[in-house]
Design an enzyme around this catalytic site. Structure first.
Site, PDB file in Angstrom:
ATOM      1  N   GLY A   1       0.854  -1.195   0.061  1.00  0.00           N
ATOM      2  CA  GLY A   1      -0.113   0.122  -0.016  1.00  0.00           C
ATOM      3  C   GLY A   1       0.791   1.393   0.013  1.00  0.00           C
ATOM      4  O   GLY A   1       1.920   1.237   0.448  1.00  0.00           O
ATOM      5  N   GLN A  43       3.001   9.959   1.396  1.00  0.00           N
ATOM      6  CA  GLN A  43       4.128   9.496   1.304  1.00  0.00           C
ATOM      7  C   GLN A  43       5.119   9.899   0.242  1.00  0.00           C
ATOM      8  O   GLN A  43       6.334   9.564   0.170  1.00  0.00           O
ATOM      9  CB  GLN A  43       4.398   7.678   1.296  1.00  0.00           C
ATOM     10  CG  GLN A  43       3.675   7.316   2.600  1.00  0.00           C
ATOM     11  CD  GLN A  43       3.527   5.833   2.527  1.00  0.00           C
ATOM     12  OE1 GLN A  43       2.516   5.232   2.192  1.00  0.00           O
ATOM     13  NE2 GLN A  43       4.503   5.155   3.117  1.00  0.00           N
ATOM     14  N   CYS A  86       6.058  -0.206   7.045  1.00  0.00           N
ATOM     15  CA  CYS A  86       5.620   0.913   6.142  1.00  0.00           C
ATOM     16  C   CYS A  86       6.900   1.392   5.228  1.00  0.00           C
ATOM     17  O   CYS A  86       7.866   1.398   5.911  1.00  0.00           O
ATOM     18  CB  CYS A  86       5.279   2.160   7.473  1.00  0.00           C
ATOM     19  SG  CYS A  86       4.986   3.725   6.384  1.00  0.00           S
ATOM     20  N   LEU A  87       6.714   1.637   4.150  1.00  0.00           N
ATOM     21  CA  LEU A  87       7.613   1.977   3.056  1.00  0.00           C
ATOM     22  C   LEU A  87       8.358   3.191   3.666  1.00  0.00           C
ATOM     23  O   LEU A  87       9.518   3.509   3.247  1.00  0.00           O
ATOM     24  CB  LEU A  87       7.076   2.442   1.576  1.00  0.00           C
ATOM     25  CG  LEU A  87       6.613   0.900   0.958  1.00  0.00           C
ATOM     26  CD1 LEU A  87       5.963   1.379  -0.325  1.00  0.00           C
ATOM     27  CD2 LEU A  87       7.824  -0.288   0.980  1.00  0.00           C
ATOM     28  N   HIS A 133      -4.097   1.605   7.506  1.00  0.00           N
ATOM     29  CA  HIS A 133      -2.811   1.893   7.450  1.00  0.00           C
ATOM     30  C   HIS A 133      -2.743   3.139   6.654  1.00  0.00           C
ATOM     31  O   HIS A 133      -2.318   4.137   7.108  1.00  0.00           O
ATOM     32  CB  HIS A 133      -1.939   0.986   7.428  1.00  0.00           C
ATOM     33  CG  HIS A 133      -0.469   1.173   7.539  1.00  0.00           C
ATOM     34  ND1 HIS A 133       0.541   0.876   8.158  1.00  0.00           N
ATOM     35  CD2 HIS A 133       0.334   2.047   6.496  1.00  0.00           C
ATOM     36  CE1 HIS A 133       1.726   1.209   7.886  1.00  0.00           C
ATOM     37  NE2 HIS A 133       1.570   2.019   6.783  1.00  0.00           N
ATOM     38  N   GLU A 134      -3.165   2.964   5.500  1.00  0.00           N
ATOM     39  CA  GLU A 134      -2.859   3.819   4.552  1.00  0.00           C
ATOM     40  C   GLU A 134      -3.665   5.182   4.926  1.00  0.00           C
ATOM     41  O   GLU A 134      -3.456   6.334   4.461  1.00  0.00           O
ATOM     42  CB  GLU A 134      -3.151   3.471   3.011  1.00  0.00           C
ATOM     43  CG  GLU A 134      -2.479   2.180   2.575  1.00  0.00           C
ATOM     44  CD  GLU A 134      -0.769   2.410   2.921  1.00  0.00           C
ATOM     45  OE1 GLU A 134      -0.411   3.600   2.792  1.00  0.00           O
ATOM     46  OE2 GLU A 134      -0.412   1.467   3.003  1.00  0.00           O
ATOM     47  N   HIS A 190      -2.240   7.522   7.102  1.00  0.00           N
ATOM     48  CA  HIS A 190      -1.266   8.484   6.333  1.00  0.00           C
ATOM     49  C   HIS A 190      -1.801   9.735   5.843  1.00  0.00           C
ATOM     50  O   HIS A 190      -1.237  10.651   5.932  1.00  0.00           O
ATOM     51  CB  HIS A 190      -0.510   7.881   5.229  1.00  0.00           C
ATOM     52  CG  HIS A 190       0.714   6.926   5.288  1.00  0.00           C
ATOM     53  ND1 HIS A 190       1.500   7.143   6.274  1.00  0.00           N
ATOM     54  CD2 HIS A 190       0.707   5.600   4.896  1.00  0.00           C
ATOM     55  CE1 HIS A 190       2.579   6.248   6.349  1.00  0.00           C
ATOM     56  NE2 HIS A 190       1.915   5.095   5.673  1.00  0.00           N
TER      57      HIS A 190
HETATM   58 NI    NI Z   1       2.884   3.168   5.634  1.00  0.00          NI
END
Ligand code: NI
Length: 167
Positions: free
Chosen positions: A46, A51, A91-92, A133-134, A137
């Site tokens: 995701g 991000q 998380c990226l 989660h997304e 963000h």
């Molecule tokens: Ni993330």
């Protein structure tokens, strides 16, 4: 298409709340394509526009094994949630860090697709975790914000050290 640079914790731009998308134009289509490519390349399951330093309410998600179930959610809103599940998340924007976070077990989300159609997504399991989660963000929140202040401090120190090494 192009790969977009991903902001890393503790970059303060990750805390900027995203604005709703008023018009789904070619720029939004391009953003969705670039974000999907960036997510698959990373690889991740995701990615939120926040991000990649675009503060608009758009997320891309694909939790399938085959990596061919791309979901693009524009202006997502959680309208129902129940139950809870504890799942290890990463998380990226927080590379190399994983921890267990409590999330709703099942959610219903309303959103617009790339054609501007109103859609409804009902999700549980990993898809529900990923979408929650997304969506966080987009509020300027990261999964590490759920962890204790001590853990957050350690993660911050570790990532700042990594950033110095790779800079
Ligand atoms: Ni993330």
């Amino acid at each position: 298409m192009s790969l977009l640079p991903i902001l890393r914790f503790p970059d303060p731009r990750l805390k900027i709340p995203a604005s709703p998308i008023a018009r789904i134009d070619e720029g939004i289509h391009r953003l969705a394509r670039d974000m999907a490519e960036t997510m698959y390349e990373a690889p991740g399951i995701g990615l939120a526009a926040t991000q990649v330093n675009i503060h608009k309410r758009l997320i891309v998600v694909d939790v399938s094994e085959t990596r061919d179930h791309l979901l693009v959610l524009i202006n997502p809103e959680q309208v129902e949630s129940d139950g809870c599940q504890l799942c290890e998340e990463g998380c990226l924007s927080v590379p190399g860090i994983y921890d267990k976070i409590e999330r709703a077990g099942r959610i219903v989300v309303h959103y617009l697709d790339l054609d501007g159609r109103a859609r409804r997504l009902e999700a549980d399991g990993m898809l529900a975790v990923c979408v929650q989660h997304e969506m966080e963000h987009l509020e300027g929140k990261l999964f590490v914000d759920h962890l204790s202040p001590l853990k957050q401090k350690r993660i911050r120190a570790k990532l700042l050290k990594q950033a110095r090494i790779t800079a």
